[in-house]
Design an enzyme around this catalytic site. Sequence first.
Site, PDB file in Angstrom:
ATOM      1  N   GLU A 102       3.928  -6.160   4.440  1.00 17.11           N
ATOM      2  CA  GLU A 102       3.306  -7.580   5.055  1.00 17.11           C
ATOM      3  C   GLU A 102       4.149  -7.879   6.198  1.00 17.11           C
ATOM      4  O   GLU A 102       5.211  -7.908   6.396  1.00 17.11           O
ATOM      5  CB  GLU A 102       3.534  -8.503   3.662  1.00 17.11           C
ATOM      6  CG  GLU A 102       2.917  -8.187   2.340  1.00 17.11           C
ATOM      7  CD  GLU A 102       1.455  -8.229   2.423  1.00 17.11           C
ATOM      8  OE1 GLU A 102       0.910  -8.691   3.370  1.00 17.11           O
ATOM      9  OE2 GLU A 102       0.895  -7.614   1.534  1.00 17.11           O
ATOM     10  N   CYS A 148       0.851  -1.196   0.069  1.00 17.92           N
ATOM     11  CA  CYS A 148       0.006  -0.260  -0.202  1.00 17.92           C
ATOM     12  C   CYS A 148       0.958   1.292  -0.134  1.00 17.92           C
ATOM     13  O   CYS A 148       2.278   1.260  -0.158  1.00 17.92           O
ATOM     14  CB  CYS A 148      -0.693  -0.047   1.213  1.00 17.92           C
ATOM     15  SG  CYS A 148      -1.605  -1.571   1.451  1.00 17.92           S
ATOM     16  N   LEU A 196      -3.703  -1.677  -1.355  1.00 17.29           N
ATOM     17  CA  LEU A 196      -3.790  -2.646  -2.304  1.00 17.29           C
ATOM     18  C   LEU A 196      -4.161  -3.924  -1.431  1.00 17.29           C
ATOM     19  O   LEU A 196      -3.300  -4.491  -0.622  1.00 17.29           O
ATOM     20  CB  LEU A 196      -2.277  -2.865  -3.073  1.00 17.29           C
ATOM     21  CG  LEU A 196      -2.123  -3.697  -3.742  1.00 17.29           C
ATOM     22  CD1 LEU A 196      -3.002  -3.677  -5.029  1.00 17.29           C
ATOM     23  CD2 LEU A 196      -0.662  -4.295  -4.223  1.00 17.29           C
TER      24      LEU A 196
END
Lengths: 648, 82
Positions: free
Chosen positions: A77, A2, A51
């Site tokens: 992540e 993102c 995203l």
Amino acid sequence: MCGISGILNLGQAPAPSRSELEQMIHALQHRGPDGYGFFLDGPVGLAHARLSIIDLEGGDQPIHNEDCTVQVVFNGEIFNFLELREELQGRGHRFYTRSDTEVIVHLYEEYGDDFVLHLIGQFAIALWDARRQRLLLVRDRAGIRPLYYSIVQGRLYFASELKSLFTQPAVRRELDPVALGEVFTFWCPLEPHSLFRDVRALPPGQRMVVEGGNLSIDRYWDWTFPPGEIDDSRSVEDWAEELRELMIDAVRLRLRSDVPVGAYLSGGLDSSVITSLIHNFTDTALRTFSIGFEDDEFDESGFQQELVRYLDTDHTHVTCTREDIGRIFPKVIWHAESTILRTAPAPLMLLSRHVRESGYKVVLTGEGADEVFGGYDIFKEAKIRRFCHRDPDSELRPQILRRLYPYLKYSPASSGGAFGQQFFQQGMEYIDEPFFAHVPRWTTTRRSWKFFSPELKAAVSGKVDFESIRALLPPDINSWQPLNRDQYVENHTLLSGYLLNSQGDRMAMANSIEGRFPFLDHRVMEFAARIPPRYKIRVLNEKYLLKQSMAGLIPESIRQRNKQPYRAPDSQSFFQNGKAAEWVMDLLSESELRKAGHFNPVAVDKLLKKCATGRVIGFSDNMAFVGILSTMLLDKMFVQGYSSGTFT
Amino acid sequence: MSSEEKIREFILENYLFTDDQSELNNDDSFLDQGILDSTGILEIIFFIEDEFGIKIKDDEMVPDNLDSVNRIVAFIKRKQQE
């Protein structure tokens, strides 16, 4: 994956507004096209462009703890989130989503700022602790995800990319001459610089705390090689087995996703390792992507096809032409936000577009293996140069240099005995310095300084030289083994500053693609720091231990082949039949060069003419050309405000 | 244009990127002065072979023949007399 951005008042400045946050986050839409999220509370404002990859329904950010006193936005992540979640639930924490983001707020409640030590992942995090009125910014250990900030007019602005910061009028768009001097030496601005005066990067492995108007930054992790931690007692077989298990786990964790995951396949050892591990040790359907070139000098399609057949993967191959590189280069610089000295990022932007068009958002790649396991020629070159230094009168020792760079059409090692040797003898006076390996590269790169304008030369004079790197080095580095010193310097310059940033994150995110890098799992890096250097480069056999650990898992021809670094055509990409593209001629015209003020128009004109002849075969001219062109694009787009579409 | 002038122009244009004649003395060592990069000598060899119609053998690619304007001029003269 993102984009994040935010504002924090440090004193009496007006409270951040929703519209300011919207301006900032909309500039990052390419990083997160699936939706926006905002948080505003008194002095702080956080924004997020999403995203969606994990918990597609419930993972919208900001995410908070049970009583909403801890808020977080994050880019990246947390691969071990399932294990962390279970542990945190066991301690009584209640989760309202299935996302990896939520473990961050609960870990923070448990461990404070050290929560980051529990994460296996790639991340840039902004966390607001409302109770203590405190902001925490954290960047992952290797520097996979970017995070920039600017402190101006009583406010801290931060964002994943500079273009977000530049939506705010308070943040000046002025190139920093010192950072330019650094790029034209080290290939990247040195931590914590960006190319722009008002903007700093939070360096890899560091965290910033802002509380009560005070700002402090500390390093929570670094990739160090204390000699006492290198274990000399184990056999190669023993190390290889542990490495194989570790890599299987690093790959397995990086396949966690609620959307399909693909992999890049270059034809080299590193991506072959990743794809083979997916194929052999997981039940993920293997979907692979590769880039090739029309020029044989750069193309590895043969090896790629061999692996595709060996693993029987569903594969997409993209061929990149010189014209492609020239055409997309302005867009490359728009996303890279930096001067770059090679065009190599451009084909990767082309590739990520194809990945996206194939319906994929996530790819695993072999990035980092060369730094972690000793794959680069610069390490072998330094090993030979150190060997030569032991007996400077030997005529035989320098002959080994001819074994370097077999893949180059025109190599320093082949350029006439005495002349080639002269190149490798550069910087022998630095034999005891931790940056000894890098002196030839930096010397070649600094040749570009002859194109600097008198003003730029004056601005960098005495402020940028090889010694500039010393501020980044650990105090005990001279006690480390030579290869480990080389690895440290490489990690803090080329890897984090250029490969992961300009070539990695930005080229993938330009098309909303998330790259994942198993070799940069910090457990793999820490493992590599314990291996005796002789198992990384065995005589002149690079990544020896990695190759040993993969015996039987990848084709022997790939396991045993000489490394061919990923490269792309440089200056030739901007010329056709001896003529430069119109936008290149305009951008490098005397009037534009004088307006920008960074380069000497007479010298650049001669370089342009030399490139047009097609006679430019060396690194230094190619680097100068690409560096000057990218700097002029940077100036035009970010300082003067033109869009990348102006140049195509 | 004499051999010396041709070589001077080639070096000034392609390695020093300047019109300023004072930046190059005919005895300046290309190696010691850092005028050439690692592959620069190959470019000079291509230039001499094309421009003067001579073939340079591997064992002639040594600093004694190629490391300054004056040395190249003398080398070309010797080769042309062969």
